[in-house]
Design an enzyme around this catalytic site. Sequence first.
Site, short mmCIF file in Angstrom:
data_model
loop_
_atom_site.label_atom_id
_atom_site.label_comp_id
_atom_site.label_asym_id
_atom_site.label_seq_id
_atom_site.Cartn_x
_atom_site.Cartn_y
_atom_site.Cartn_z
N LYS A 218 0.82 -1.22 0.00
CA LYS A 218 0.00 0.00 0.00
C LYS A 218 0.85 1.26 0.00
O LYS A 218 0.45 2.29 -0.52
CB LYS A 218 -0.97 0.00 1.19
CG LYS A 218 -2.05 -1.05 1.03
CD LYS A 218 -3.20 -0.82 1.98
CE LYS A 218 -4.27 -1.86 1.75
NZ LYS A 218 -5.35 -1.78 2.72
N LYS B 223 -4.65 -10.70 -5.76
CA LYS B 223 -5.95 -10.92 -5.12
C LYS B 223 -6.99 -9.94 -5.68
O LYS B 223 -6.62 -8.84 -6.15
CB LYS B 223 -5.83 -10.77 -3.60
CG LYS B 223 -5.51 -9.37 -3.14
CD LYS B 223 -5.62 -9.20 -1.63
CE LYS B 223 -5.34 -7.76 -1.28
NZ LYS B 223 -5.46 -7.39 0.09
N LYS C 265 -10.46 -4.20 -3.43
CA LYS C 265 -11.34 -3.02 -3.49
C LYS C 265 -10.64 -1.86 -4.17
O LYS C 265 -11.28 -1.00 -4.75
CB LYS C 265 -11.68 -2.57 -2.06
CG LYS C 265 -12.72 -3.40 -1.38
CD LYS C 265 -13.10 -2.76 -0.05
CE LYS C 265 -12.52 -3.54 1.10
NZ LYS C 265 -12.66 -2.96 2.41
P1 TYM Z 1 -10.51 -5.47 4.28
O1 TYM Z 1 -11.51 -4.40 4.47
O2 TYM Z 1 -9.42 -5.26 3.27
O3 TYM Z 1 -11.21 -6.83 3.90
C1 TYM Z 1 -12.25 -7.41 4.67
C2 TYM Z 1 -12.08 -8.91 4.72
O4 TYM Z 1 -12.09 -9.46 3.39
C3 TYM Z 1 -10.98 -10.33 3.22
N1 TYM Z 1 -10.55 -10.27 1.81
C4 TYM Z 1 -10.48 -11.32 0.99
N2 TYM Z 1 -10.75 -12.63 1.16
C5 TYM Z 1 -10.59 -13.45 0.10
N3 TYM Z 1 -10.18 -13.03 -1.13
C6 TYM Z 1 -9.90 -11.72 -1.36
N4 TYM Z 1 -9.51 -11.31 -2.55
C7 TYM Z 1 -10.05 -10.81 -0.27
N5 TYM Z 1 -9.86 -9.47 -0.15
C8 TYM Z 1 -10.17 -9.16 1.13
C9 TYM Z 1 -9.92 -9.79 4.15
O5 TYM Z 1 -8.95 -10.77 4.47
C10 TYM Z 1 -10.74 -9.36 5.34
O6 TYM Z 1 -10.96 -10.46 6.20
N6 TYM Z 1 -7.29 -5.04 8.07
C11 TYM Z 1 -8.60 -5.52 7.70
C12 TYM Z 1 -9.71 -4.94 8.55
C13 TYM Z 1 -9.54 -5.09 10.03
C14 TYM Z 1 -9.69 -6.28 10.78
C15 TYM Z 1 -9.47 -5.90 12.14
C16 TYM Z 1 -10.00 -7.59 10.44
C17 TYM Z 1 -9.23 -4.08 10.90
N7 TYM Z 1 -9.20 -4.57 12.16
C18 TYM Z 1 -9.54 -6.84 13.16
C19 TYM Z 1 -10.06 -8.51 11.48
C20 TYM Z 1 -9.83 -8.15 12.81
C21 TYM Z 1 -8.87 -5.14 6.27
O7 TYM Z 1 -8.33 -4.21 5.74
O8 TYM Z 1 -9.86 -5.87 5.68
#
Ligand code: TYM
Length: 329
Positions: free
Chosen positions: A112, A194, A197
């Site tokens: 990022k 992957k 978003k």
């Molecule tokens: P974020 O918002 O990027 O994504 C949310 C969840 O979606 C999963 N994910 C995927 N799974 C499978 N294939 C993909 N291509 C894919 N893209 C995203 C992510 O693994 C995630 O589970 N850092 C985290 C948010 C967060 C969080 C937390 C999660 C903040 N605090 C505490 C768990 C516990 C994030 O940016 O997710």
Amino acid sequence: MKKRIFSGAQPTGELHIGNYLGALKNWVALQDEYESFFCIVNLHAVTLPQKPEVLKQKSLDLARIYLASGINPEKSTVFIQSDVSEHAELAWILSCVARMGELERMTQFKDKGKGNAERAGVGLFTYPILMAADILLYQTDLVPVGQDQKQHLELTRDLATRFNRDFGETFVVPEPFIPPIGANILSLQEPTKKMSKSDENANGSIFLLDDADTITKKFKKAVTDSGTEITFDESRPAIKNLLTIYQLMTGKTAEECEANFVGKGYGHFKTETAEAVIEFLKPFQQRVKDYSDEDLREILKTGAAKARAIARETLTDVYAKMGIVGAAN
Ligand code: TYM
């Protein structure tokens, strides 16, 4: 006592089927068995520039998506991160426990920050500490996430273990829950990356709110591998990815999926996969319309109150263990 799960997503961009299959689907499946906390992590969102009005709306829209996915606010606690200021407070404490070196190893920061640490925001660098605070505040046992969050979970475990060692047993050391299938859904355009978003090429992702025409077009344009066989083959990631999406959307076994496409061409395969996704998303997209902003605010307020009570208890314990005691107490 039920064990606890905590997870969250950022209210940025549009949620896609990777987010759903890698994370939200499992949250829904686990919420009966676990005491569950699902957070809208708006403080994480500002580690990259956001338009204030858009962020505000997206935070509510994400709550809508959680509920439409099947999160039941009667059973699970759904809340917005900034409503519970303990997250930011514990993040400060953990930033004094974490080491620069361990944060420098985080691959998401490298991605990022586009490899330019000099220009990257400090918040982007300390992002995983806030994530650790999210999880540890709730004495979480299990964290259901996609593959890309695994390294952040390892850091969370390390910080919890170090704190417990230095100040006495305080935090539950959480386990990740990464599903065996669907934890890394790939871009339809670049199946080495992957689905994301923040991908500039919208054709790479199927968004949860895409209409049927858009979904059909995106699958038609999806990159494939050479060869003709439609099988789960590691060496052909584009086909394996499409077949994984088909499998998870239809609930069929891997064998049934492969058998379904024996002797069929890629064109047919893509059309059938698009249809499976459209069928799956239809009721979801209907449910998204069921919640008014007002309903959501009520649910989020109740959720924040429940979350805050637990978060404050943990933070009070942390402060006491560290000797952080103000004049008021
Ligand atoms: P974020 O918002 O990027 O994504 C949310 C969840 O979606 C999963 N994910 C995927 N799974 C499978 N294939 C993909 N291509 C894919 N893209 C995203 C992510 O693994 C995630 O589970 N850092 C985290 C948010 C967060 C969080 C937390 C999660 C903040 N605090 C505490 C768990 C516990 C994030 O940016 O997710």
